[in-house]
Scaffold this motif. Structure first.
Motif, PDB file in Angstrom:
ATOM      1  N   THR A   1     -15.651  -5.774 -18.086  1.00  0.00           N
ATOM      2  CA  THR A   1     -15.735  -7.126 -17.531  1.00  0.00           C
ATOM      3  C   THR A   1     -17.212  -7.469 -17.357  1.00  0.00           C
ATOM      4  O   THR A   1     -18.087  -6.690 -17.736  1.00  0.00           O
TER       5      THR A   1
ATOM      6  N   LYS B   1      -9.991  -5.378 -11.516  1.00  0.00           N
ATOM      7  CA  LYS B   1     -11.212  -6.177 -11.640  1.00  0.00           C
ATOM      8  C   LYS B   1     -11.686  -6.739 -10.303  1.00  0.00           C
ATOM      9  O   LYS B   1     -12.703  -7.417 -10.234  1.00  0.00           O
TER      10      LYS B   1
ATOM     11  N   GLU C   1      -4.978  -6.511 -13.612  1.00  0.00           N
ATOM     12  CA  GLU C   1      -5.940  -7.506 -13.129  1.00  0.00           C
ATOM     13  C   GLU C   1      -6.580  -7.082 -11.806  1.00  0.00           C
ATOM     14  O   GLU C   1      -7.748  -7.362 -11.562  1.00  0.00           O
TER      15      GLU C   1
END
Length: 164
Positions: free
Chosen positions: A9, A140, A137
């Motif tokens: 990311t 992150k 998710e």
């Protein structure tokens, strides 16, 4: 570069079973003994710390990181409260040797560590990982992490040392 077991990311390198993981196969030499992964050497250090010489020999002679881990779970005289105080130092030593002895891996660490923090995204690991699957998710978002991420923090420290 694409990694199969890694999500990158803007802030994190979230890894599972890829080049940044402790089970990634690589040659590491310590005291003239060759180990096949960080996990091998880490479990060897654990056996040394608790004076289990039989486990030390077994760890040296297995090829799979998962087998070294299995031996490491059965180390005689093991005491979790003692291990908690020393495990991160041993892991640092093993990870440092991995990246300082393997130039190709070192260059990846230096490339990705420059702008990212390392995160071990493992659903079942609340000590060395974040307790969340690397592709989820929630991995992150640091506020949602359930684990200590010791493996990631150690990689960050090794990056800092090797980037000097």
């Amino acid at each position: 570069m694409e990694f199969k077991g890694t999500v990158i990311t803007d802030k994190y390198v979230i890894f599972k079973d890829d080049v940044f993981s402790n089970i990634y196969p690589c040659k590491i030499v310590y005291n003239n003994i060759e180990f096949g992964s960080v996990d091998h050497l880490f479990m060897y250090f654990k056996a040394i710390h608790f004076n289990d010489y039989e486990a030390m020999e077994s760890i040296i002679n297995v090829s799979e990181p998962k087998l070294s881990k299995r031996i490491g779970r059965k180390i005689k005289n093991f005491d979790e409260s003692i291990w908690e105080n020393v495990r991160e130092n041993y892991l640092y030593k093993a990870v440092y040797l991995k990246f300082s002895q393997n130039e190709d891996l070192k260059s990846l660490l230096l490339e990705y560590g420059k702008d990212h923090k390392f995160v071990q995204g493992s659903r079942c690991d609340y000590i060395y990982g974040i307790g969340i699957r690397f592709k989820d998710e929630d991995a992150k978002d640091e506020t949602k992490w359930k684990g200590l991420n010791i493996a990631g923090k150690v990689l960050d420290k090794v990056y800092e040392e090797l980037s000097k």
